[in-house]
Design a protein around this motif. Sequence first.
Motif, PDB file in Angstrom:
ATOM      1  N   ILE A  82       0.799  -1.300  -0.091  1.00 50.83           N
ATOM      2  CA  ILE A  82       0.048  -0.080  -0.150  1.00 50.83           C
ATOM      3  C   ILE A  82       0.994   1.282   0.086  1.00 50.83           C
ATOM      4  O   ILE A  82       0.561   2.239  -0.928  1.00 50.83           O
ATOM      5  CB  ILE A  82      -1.072  -0.033   1.251  1.00 50.83           C
ATOM      6  CG1 ILE A  82      -2.143  -1.097   0.923  1.00 50.83           C
ATOM      7  CG2 ILE A  82      -1.585   1.308   1.237  1.00 50.83           C
ATOM      8  CD1 ILE A  82      -2.911  -1.484   2.098  1.00 50.83           C
ATOM      9  N   GLY A  83       1.700   1.240   0.990  1.00 52.72           N
ATOM     10  CA  GLY A  83       2.835   2.305   1.110  1.00 52.72           C
ATOM     11  C   GLY A  83       3.535   2.454  -0.211  1.00 52.72           C
ATOM     12  O   GLY A  83       3.738   4.010  -0.770  1.00 52.72           O
ATOM     13  N   GLY A  84       4.061   1.607  -0.660  1.00 55.31           N
ATOM     14  CA  GLY A  84       4.916   1.769  -2.112  1.00 55.31           C
ATOM     15  C   GLY A  84       3.908   2.305  -3.239  1.00 55.31           C
ATOM     16  O   GLY A  84       4.449   3.155  -4.235  1.00 55.31           O
ATOM     17  N   THR A  85       2.858   1.742  -3.230  1.00 51.93           N
ATOM     18  CA  THR A  85       1.806   2.141  -4.336  1.00 51.93           C
ATOM     19  C   THR A  85       1.660   3.655  -4.346  1.00 51.93           C
ATOM     20  O   THR A  85       1.455   4.416  -5.148  1.00 51.93           O
ATOM     21  CB  THR A  85       0.468   1.287  -4.587  1.00 51.93           C
ATOM     22  OG1 THR A  85       1.094  -0.160  -4.638  1.00 51.93           O
ATOM     23  CG2 THR A  85      -0.226   1.797  -5.561  1.00 51.93           C
ATOM     24  N   ALA A  86       1.152   3.808  -3.082  1.00 50.46           N
ATOM     25  CA  ALA A  86       0.660   5.287  -2.757  1.00 50.46           C
ATOM     26  C   ALA A  86       1.987   6.258  -2.929  1.00 50.46           C
ATOM     27  O   ALA A  86       1.779   7.451  -3.444  1.00 50.46           O
ATOM     28  CB  ALA A  86       0.451   5.586  -1.377  1.00 50.46           C
ATOM     29  N   GLY A  87       3.265   5.751  -2.524  1.00 53.31           N
ATOM     30  CA  GLY A  87       4.123   6.670  -2.878  1.00 53.31           C
ATOM     31  C   GLY A  87       4.702   7.038  -4.161  1.00 53.31           C
ATOM     32  O   GLY A  87       5.033   8.013  -4.645  1.00 53.31           O
TER      33      GLY A  87
END
Length: 97
Positions: free
Chosen positions: A27-32
């Motif tokens: 999730i964090g990598g996609t959002a980033g």
Amino acid sequence: MDFSPATWRWLADLVLVVHFGVVLFVIGGTAGGVVCLLTGRPRWVARPAFMLAHATVLGVVVLQAWLGWLCPLTTWESRLRRLAGEAGYRQGFIADW
């Protein structure tokens, strides 16, 4: 191996923490990545090692969903919970949480 229920529970909790970390990584990598594309920041997402790791994990998650497979971490945690005398997941990690 013949562990006590508390040990099996501790191992299941350890797998749960790792699994939760994988979910946050995806999730964090996609959002980033989306923020990076839109604004040019955060730069940590643009590092080749991070992008390769994220693309690999995301690809595995997408393939599992597409094929209808449960995540191996879900299966492993559920098995450990049953060895501890608890109920395993009825559906899957995300569905149960």
